[in-house]
Scaffold this motif. Structure first.
Motif, short mmCIF file in Angstrom:
data_model
loop_
_atom_site.label_atom_id
_atom_site.label_comp_id
_atom_site.label_asym_id
_atom_site.label_seq_id
_atom_site.Cartn_x
_atom_site.Cartn_y
_atom_site.Cartn_z
N LEU A 60 0.84 -1.20 0.00
CA LEU A 60 0.00 0.00 0.00
C LEU A 60 0.87 1.25 0.00
CD1 LEU A 60 -2.78 -0.74 2.65
CD2 LEU A 60 -2.94 -0.88 0.19
N PRO A 61 0.45 2.29 -0.72
CA PRO A 61 1.14 3.57 -0.55
C PRO A 61 0.78 4.13 0.83
CG PRO A 61 -0.65 3.77 -2.12
CD PRO A 61 -0.57 2.34 -1.75
N ILE A 62 1.78 4.57 1.57
CA ILE A 62 1.58 5.05 2.93
C ILE A 62 1.83 6.55 2.97
CG2 ILE A 62 2.30 4.87 5.34
CD1 ILE A 62 1.07 2.30 4.35
N PHE A 72 4.68 12.87 4.30
CA PHE A 72 5.61 11.89 3.76
C PHE A 72 4.81 10.87 2.97
CE2 PHE A 72 7.41 13.58 7.61
CZ PHE A 72 8.73 13.80 7.29
N LEU A 73 5.30 10.53 1.79
CA LEU A 73 4.70 9.47 0.98
C LEU A 73 5.72 8.36 0.87
CD1 LEU A 73 2.46 8.35 -0.83
CD2 LEU A 73 3.49 9.56 -2.74
N LEU A 91 -1.81 4.26 -7.01
CA LEU A 91 -3.13 3.76 -6.69
C LEU A 91 -3.55 2.57 -7.55
CD1 LEU A 91 -5.03 7.08 -5.99
CD2 LEU A 91 -4.37 5.33 -4.35
N GLY A 92 -2.96 2.43 -8.73
CA GLY A 92 -3.30 1.31 -9.60
C GLY A 92 -2.90 -0.04 -9.02
N THR A 93 -1.78 -0.07 -8.32
CA THR A 93 -1.31 -1.33 -7.76
C THR A 93 -1.96 -1.66 -6.42
OG1 THR A 93 0.55 -0.22 -6.67
CG2 THR A 93 0.93 -1.13 -8.88
N SER A 94 -2.59 -0.68 -5.78
CA SER A 94 -3.17 -0.92 -4.46
C SER A 94 -4.69 -0.99 -4.48
CB SER A 94 -2.74 0.18 -3.50
OG SER A 94 -3.35 1.41 -3.85
N ALA A 95 -5.29 -0.99 -5.67
CA ALA A 95 -6.76 -1.07 -5.83
C ALA A 95 -7.47 0.08 -5.13
CB ALA A 95 -7.28 -2.41 -5.35
N ARG A 125 -10.42 4.02 -0.55
CA ARG A 125 -10.51 3.58 0.84
C ARG A 125 -9.23 3.97 1.58
NH1 ARG A 125 -11.82 -2.54 -0.05
NH2 ARG A 125 -9.73 -2.49 0.74
N LEU A 126 -9.36 4.20 2.88
CA LEU A 126 -8.22 4.53 3.72
C LEU A 126 -7.98 3.41 4.72
CD1 LEU A 126 -8.76 8.29 4.62
CD2 LEU A 126 -7.04 7.34 3.12
N ALA A 127 -6.73 3.09 4.93
CA ALA A 127 -6.32 2.17 5.99
C ALA A 127 -5.60 3.04 7.02
CB ALA A 127 -5.40 1.09 5.45
N LEU A 128 -6.25 3.29 8.14
CA LEU A 128 -5.70 4.19 9.16
C LEU A 128 -4.70 3.45 10.04
CD1 LEU A 128 -8.96 6.05 10.20
CD2 LEU A 128 -7.21 6.79 8.58
N GLY A 129 -3.57 4.08 10.25
CA GLY A 129 -2.51 3.47 11.07
C GLY A 129 -2.75 3.73 12.54
#
Length: 134
Positions: A60-62, A72-73, A91-95, A125-129
């Motif tokens: 995932l891109p973080i 920071f990316l 975003l293409g690789t992380s759906a 969608r977001l994946a929150l850390g």
């Protein structure tokens, strides 16, 4: 007819120096690759605590926001204006899923602006850390 073997040699010897060199090179390789895999945890963020946490997905891109509001990316510092353009190809690789890690004591307004840029770039969608509660 019997043949006699000469008895003047020391026998077969094995040189350990090349094998030690190879082992040391392998150790160095594994140390370097293992430190590159921990890129998400490289930033000193005080993540909020949550009772339920999920293992991080490395593909995932973080996007990370520190306490001072710096962005920071994937561990590389960026700005809010550049973030959308840098995020689109990832975003293409992380759906369409983007990881968002923000410092607990950071600015809520900065996090909302980052979420808006992620949405405009195509993030669905977001994946929150978070970090687990003790």
């Amino acid at each position: 007819m019997r043949r006699r073997l000469r008895d003047g040699g020391d026998g077969v010897t094995f040189d350990f120096a090349p094998m030690v060199d190879v082992v040391l090179l392998l150790l160095i390789f594994f140390f370097l690759t293992s430190s590159l895999g921990a890129r998400q945890n490289a930033l000193p963020l005080d993540l909020p605590r949550a009772s339920t946490t999920v293992q991080e997905t490395p593909e995932l891109p973080i996007v990370s926001v520190d306490r001072a509001g710096k962005l920071f990316l994937n561990g590389q510092e960026t700005t809010l204006t550049k973030l959308g353009g840098q995020l689109k190809p990832l975003l293409g690789t992380s759906a369409g899923v983007v990881g968002l890690r923000a410092d607990e004591r950071g600015s809520y307004g900065t996090v909302v602006r980052v979420m808006d840029v992620i949405k405009q770039a195509g993030g669905e969608r977001l994946a929150l850390g978070t970090r687990p509660t003790p």
